[in-house]
Design a protein around this motif. Sequence first.
Motif, mmCIF file in Angstrom:
data_model
loop_
_atom_site.group_PDB
_atom_site.id
_atom_site.type_symbol
_atom_site.label_atom_id
_atom_site.label_comp_id
_atom_site.label_asym_id
_atom_site.label_seq_id
_atom_site.Cartn_x
_atom_site.Cartn_y
_atom_site.Cartn_z
ATOM 1 N N PRO A 63 0.794 -1.242 0.000
ATOM 2 C CA PRO A 63 0.000 0.000 0.000
ATOM 3 C C PRO A 63 0.820 1.283 0.000
ATOM 4 O O PRO A 63 0.288 2.350 -0.295
ATOM 5 C CB PRO A 63 -0.809 -0.111 1.295
ATOM 6 N N LEU A 64 2.116 1.193 0.325
ATOM 7 C CA LEU A 64 2.887 2.416 0.546
ATOM 8 C C LEU A 64 4.275 2.348 -0.100
ATOM 9 O O LEU A 64 5.295 2.588 0.549
ATOM 10 C CB LEU A 64 3.048 2.670 2.061
ATOM 11 N N ARG A 65 4.316 1.988 -1.382
ATOM 12 C CA ARG A 65 5.587 2.057 -2.093
ATOM 13 C C ARG A 65 5.340 2.400 -3.556
ATOM 14 O O ARG A 65 4.206 2.465 -4.015
ATOM 15 C CB ARG A 65 6.393 0.757 -1.948
ATOM 16 N N GLY A 66 6.422 2.620 -4.309
ATOM 17 C CA GLY A 66 6.325 3.137 -5.658
ATOM 18 C C GLY A 66 5.766 2.156 -6.672
ATOM 19 O O GLY A 66 5.610 0.960 -6.405
ATOM 20 N N CYS A 67 5.486 2.679 -7.862
ATOM 21 C CA CYS A 67 4.870 1.881 -8.921
ATOM 22 C C CYS A 67 5.786 0.766 -9.409
ATOM 23 O O CYS A 67 5.352 -0.385 -9.565
ATOM 24 C CB CYS A 67 4.480 2.787 -10.093
ATOM 25 N N GLU A 68 7.029 1.071 -9.683
ATOM 26 C CA GLU A 68 7.943 0.057 -10.205
ATOM 27 C C GLU A 68 8.158 -1.063 -9.191
ATOM 28 O O GLU A 68 8.253 -2.232 -9.573
ATOM 29 C CB GLU A 68 9.265 0.696 -10.597
ATOM 30 N N ALA A 69 8.240 -0.732 -7.924
ATOM 31 C CA ALA A 69 8.428 -1.753 -6.892
ATOM 32 C C ALA A 69 7.234 -2.701 -6.828
ATOM 33 O O ALA A 69 7.391 -3.899 -6.540
ATOM 34 C CB ALA A 69 8.651 -1.086 -5.533
ATOM 35 N N ASN A 70 6.039 -2.191 -7.113
ATOM 36 C CA ASN A 70 4.847 -3.030 -7.033
ATOM 37 C C ASN A 70 4.682 -3.967 -8.222
ATOM 38 O O ASN A 70 3.788 -4.825 -8.215
ATOM 39 C CB ASN A 70 3.594 -2.160 -6.884
ATOM 40 N N VAL A 71 5.517 -3.820 -9.231
ATOM 41 C CA VAL A 71 5.452 -4.727 -10.373
ATOM 42 C C VAL A 71 5.691 -6.168 -9.923
ATOM 43 O O VAL A 71 5.085 -7.109 -10.450
ATOM 44 C CB VAL A 71 6.458 -4.311 -11.464
ATOM 45 N N ALA A 117 4.168 -2.197 -15.088
ATOM 46 C CA ALA A 117 4.289 -3.614 -15.443
ATOM 47 C C ALA A 117 4.272 -3.799 -16.954
ATOM 48 O O ALA A 117 5.024 -4.616 -17.505
ATOM 49 C CB ALA A 117 3.147 -4.407 -14.798
ATOM 50 N N TYR A 118 3.432 -3.042 -17.631
ATOM 51 C CA TYR A 118 3.336 -3.146 -19.094
ATOM 52 C C TYR A 118 4.664 -2.760 -19.751
ATOM 53 O O TYR A 118 5.101 -3.389 -20.709
ATOM 54 C CB TYR A 118 2.215 -2.252 -19.607
ATOM 55 N N VAL A 119 5.322 -1.739 -19.226
ATOM 56 C CA VAL A 119 6.591 -1.279 -19.784
ATOM 57 C C VAL A 119 7.726 -2.250 -19.455
ATOM 58 O O VAL A 119 8.557 -2.576 -20.312
ATOM 59 C CB VAL A 119 6.922 0.136 -19.258
ATOM 60 N N GLN A 120 7.756 -2.745 -18.218
ATOM 61 C CA GLN A 120 8.897 -3.534 -17.751
ATOM 62 C C GLN A 120 8.852 -4.993 -18.167
ATOM 63 O O GLN A 120 9.910 -5.616 -18.364
ATOM 64 C CB GLN A 120 8.966 -3.481 -16.218
ATOM 65 N N GLU A 121 7.669 -5.569 -18.265
ATOM 66 C CA GLU A 121 7.549 -7.023 -18.384
ATOM 67 C C GLU A 121 6.950 -7.439 -19.732
ATOM 68 O O GLU A 121 5.754 -7.285 -19.971
ATOM 69 C CB GLU A 121 6.676 -7.572 -17.254
ATOM 70 N N PRO A 122 7.760 -8.004 -20.630
ATOM 71 C CA PRO A 122 7.235 -8.493 -21.913
ATOM 72 C C PRO A 122 6.110 -9.516 -21.738
ATOM 73 O O PRO A 122 5.172 -9.548 -22.536
ATOM 74 C CB PRO A 122 8.467 -9.121 -22.577
ATOM 75 N N GLU A 123 6.210 -10.353 -20.707
ATOM 76 C CA GLU A 123 5.159 -11.349 -20.477
ATOM 77 C C GLU A 123 3.829 -10.676 -20.170
ATOM 78 O O GLU A 123 2.769 -11.137 -20.623
ATOM 79 C CB GLU A 123 5.544 -12.279 -19.324
ATOM 80 N N PHE A 124 3.868 -9.591 -19.415
ATOM 81 C CA PHE A 124 2.640 -8.860 -19.107
ATOM 82 C C PHE A 124 2.006 -8.349 -20.394
ATOM 83 O O PHE A 124 0.792 -8.497 -20.608
ATOM 84 C CB PHE A 124 2.946 -7.697 -18.162
ATOM 85 N N ARG A 125 2.814 -7.754 -21.268
ATOM 86 C CA ARG A 125 2.293 -7.225 -22.531
ATOM 87 C C ARG A 125 1.705 -8.335 -23.397
ATOM 88 O O ARG A 125 0.667 -8.164 -24.044
ATOM 89 C CB ARG A 125 3.409 -6.510 -23.307
ATOM 90 N N GLU A 126 2.354 -9.474 -23.400
ATOM 91 C CA GLU A 126 1.911 -10.587 -24.257
ATOM 92 C C GLU A 126 0.586 -11.166 -23.793
ATOM 93 O O GLU A 126 -0.272 -11.524 -24.609
ATOM 94 C CB GLU A 126 2.976 -11.680 -24.262
ATOM 95 N N ARG A 127 0.373 -11.242 -22.496
ATOM 96 C CA ARG A 127 -0.809 -11.909 -21.964
ATOM 97 C C ARG A 127 -1.976 -10.963 -21.698
ATOM 98 O O ARG A 127 -3.110 -11.416 -21.515
ATOM 99 C CB ARG A 127 -0.440 -12.645 -20.667
ATOM 100 N N GLU A 204 8.438 9.234 -21.853
ATOM 101 C CA GLU A 204 9.565 8.336 -22.110
ATOM 102 C C GLU A 204 9.131 7.028 -22.762
ATOM 103 O O GLU A 204 9.892 6.420 -23.515
ATOM 104 C CB GLU A 204 10.300 8.036 -20.803
ATOM 105 N N HIS A 205 7.918 6.610 -22.476
ATOM 106 C CA HIS A 205 7.445 5.312 -22.975
ATOM 107 C C HIS A 205 6.283 5.458 -23.959
ATOM 108 O O HIS A 205 5.535 4.500 -24.178
ATOM 109 C CB HIS A 205 7.031 4.425 -21.795
ATOM 110 N N GLN A 206 6.164 6.613 -24.555
ATOM 111 C CA GLN A 206 5.050 6.874 -25.453
ATOM 112 C C GLN A 206 5.017 5.902 -26.625
ATOM 113 O O GLN A 206 3.943 5.486 -27.077
ATOM 114 C CB GLN A 206 5.104 8.306 -25.976
ATOM 115 N N ASP A 207 6.181 5.525 -27.138
ATOM 116 C CA ASP A 207 6.219 4.581 -28.266
ATOM 117 C C ASP A 207 5.586 3.246 -27.896
ATOM 118 O O ASP A 207 4.859 2.652 -28.707
ATOM 119 C CB ASP A 207 7.668 4.362 -28.728
ATOM 120 N N ILE A 208 5.856 2.774 -26.690
ATOM 121 C CA ILE A 208 5.267 1.503 -26.237
ATOM 122 C C ILE A 208 3.759 1.629 -26.139
ATOM 123 O O ILE A 208 3.013 0.750 -26.585
ATOM 124 C CB ILE A 208 5.873 1.084 -24.880
ATOM 125 N N PHE A 209 3.286 2.736 -25.573
ATOM 126 C CA PHE A 209 1.847 2.913 -25.413
ATOM 127 C C PHE A 209 1.154 3.104 -26.767
ATOM 128 O O PHE A 209 0.026 2.646 -26.960
ATOM 129 C CB PHE A 209 1.558 4.093 -24.491
#
Length: 311
Positions: A63-71, A117-127, A204-209
């Motif tokens: 509940p109390l940490r950053g977005c990347e850590a919660n991936v 998660a979408y930016v960091q994890e290819p598996e997330f994007r695939e599924r 920074e991640h506009q191309d991915i989105f």
Amino acid sequence: LPVDGDKDTVPFPKLCRPDKVDVGVLFVPGLLNGLLPVRAFHPAMKECSDRFGVKFIRADCHPLRGCEANVDDIMDAIQKGRGLTPDCKHVAGDGTRPFENFIAIGYSKGAPDIMSAYVQEPEFRERCRGIISWLGANGGSYIADDTVEMLNMTDQDFPVDTFNKILQSMYPLLNLRVKRIEENNLPDAMRDLTTSVRDTFNMEHQDIFDDMDCPVFTFSGYASALQVPYFQLHSCLQLQSFDINNDMQLCENQTMFPSSTSIHVARLNGNHWDLSYPKFPAAMSLGSSQLSHPFPKTAALVRNLISALCY
């Protein structure tokens, strides 16, 4: 439906789905997950699961940490089945996927957690077959901007009493017995919700989105000053100076998802908590009549999932 004024009716067509489609639902909660007296979409998620056989898993995000850590918590849910059940019971998971593909629902900070998660994890994007951003803080919040600036949150180590004051300003009866306390990082959590951090991340991640091949359905909320708990009134009034269409936590433009496949489906009447949380227990309502939260969460959840599954 009436036909030419006749009393006869034409039934709605049945929803047809291909056989053997293993699509579940991943729910990613917001800030303060598990610290309030209630949890988002409870018991609506359980009702939806029981009535329609939808597979759900709640990511057990800190509940109390950053977005990347919660991936890590998000990936544990979709890879190992570790998280919470629809009725909010913890499950350790058996190390296997709870479903093959999924629709991700992100509430509040849960939406930028999903973006990470979408930016960091290819598996997330695939599924991932679709994303529902439910009052998602995709563009950050002016409330977070002011909090970070006011408290000069530059270090992880700042006084415990300050830490408690920040949290209790959101809800005075907040449960501060945080599990995984060693992972607490409120400065990171708040910084990740500032408009500058979110704008930078999105650019920074506009191309991915822009290359996303799954639909994104965004929902925003709006509430007047008479529709929010009195201890959140200052936030609502502050946001009204930017946009009358705010839900006491976010302005409408801050809920928009930076993707070419994103669709703003609706602006819903209700505050940030009403649109997601069930009624607070009477003893925890602090005398506010705005914690009854009458918005129909089960109907909203079912309707949104049908939209995403049929896209």
